[in-house]
Design a protein around this motif. Sequence first.
Motif, PDB file in Angstrom:
ATOM      1  N   UNK A  86       0.846  -1.201   0.000  1.00  0.00           N
ATOM      2  CA  UNK A  86       0.000   0.000   0.000  1.00  0.00           C
ATOM      3  C   UNK A  86       0.879   1.248   0.000  1.00  0.00           C
ATOM      4  N   UNK A  87       0.626   2.128  -0.945  1.00  0.00           N
ATOM      5  CA  UNK A  87       1.389   3.377  -1.033  1.00  0.00           C
ATOM      6  C   UNK A  87       0.686   4.448  -0.209  1.00  0.00           C
ATOM      7  N   UNK A  88       1.426   5.039   0.723  1.00  0.00           N
ATOM      8  CA  UNK A  88       0.866   6.107   1.554  1.00  0.00           C
ATOM      9  C   UNK A  88       1.565   7.410   1.195  1.00  0.00           C
ATOM     10  N   UNK A  89       0.785   8.470   1.057  1.00  0.00           N
ATOM     11  CA  UNK A  89       1.378   9.784   0.775  1.00  0.00           C
ATOM     12  C   UNK A  89       0.847  10.779   1.792  1.00  0.00           C
ATOM     13  N   UNK A  90       1.759  11.436   2.490  1.00  0.00           N
ATOM     14  CA  UNK A  90       1.367  12.442   3.475  1.00  0.00           C
ATOM     15  C   UNK A  90       0.810  13.655   2.723  1.00  0.00           C
ATOM     16  N   UNK A  91      -0.396  14.059   3.081  1.00  0.00           N
ATOM     17  CA  UNK A  91      -1.051  15.152   2.364  1.00  0.00           C
ATOM     18  C   UNK A  91      -0.293  16.467   2.471  1.00  0.00           C
ATOM     19  N   UNK A  92       0.377  16.687   3.589  1.00  0.00           N
ATOM     20  CA  UNK A  92       1.065  17.962   3.792  1.00  0.00           C
ATOM     21  C   UNK A  92       2.495  17.935   3.267  1.00  0.00           C
ATOM     22  N   UNK A  93       3.275  16.941   3.714  1.00  0.00           N
ATOM     23  CA  UNK A  93       4.689  16.905   3.328  1.00  0.00           C
ATOM     24  C   UNK A  93       4.916  16.232   1.983  1.00  0.00           C
ATOM     25  N   UNK A  94       3.907  15.494   1.499  1.00  0.00           N
ATOM     26  CA  UNK A  94       4.013  14.714   0.257  1.00  0.00           C
ATOM     27  C   UNK A  94       5.029  13.583   0.382  1.00  0.00           C
ATOM     28  N   UNK A  95       5.444  13.253   1.613  1.00  0.00           N
ATOM     29  CA  UNK A  95       6.343  12.123   1.824  1.00  0.00           C
ATOM     30  C   UNK A  95       5.608  10.839   1.450  1.00  0.00           C
ATOM     31  N   UNK A  96       6.317   9.955   0.773  1.00  0.00           N
ATOM     32  CA  UNK A  96       5.721   8.704   0.325  1.00  0.00           C
ATOM     33  C   UNK A  96       6.325   7.548   1.112  1.00  0.00           C
TER      34      UNK A  96
END
Length: 130
Positions: A86-96
């Motif tokens: 599962x790919x997670x992307x932080x909405x604020x930092x855009x860290x993946x």
Amino acid sequence: MEVKVKYELEFPINSSPQLLYQYISTPSGLSEWFADNVNSRGEYFTFIWDDSEEKARVASKKTGEKIKFRWIDINNEDTDYFFELRILEDEITKDVSLMIIDYAPESELDEAALLWENQISDLKHVIGSV
């Protein structure tokens, strides 16, 4: 036979979700880091390592986000076990990051986590996210 338990691991990966998805959902992508060779016929994937071969079926997927493979037994029937990427992307930092959901016998959890760490290290190397 020892009962397998579900566990989750999360690895930060310096990559776009779109690029990362190609490496977790296609036979060519998976064969670059996950197994020695990966073949697919429709929703069925065959993972080959050295002399062993395991079959799995794509149980679910969401483009750019996740893919779930359910292991198939020798009778070509679904087992209770799967692994999900599962790919997670932080909405604020855009860290993946890549979340791994998998099963292993309780006595082998450390070993299983180590194996994933090594495979994710290969994945990062392949996509240039070292």
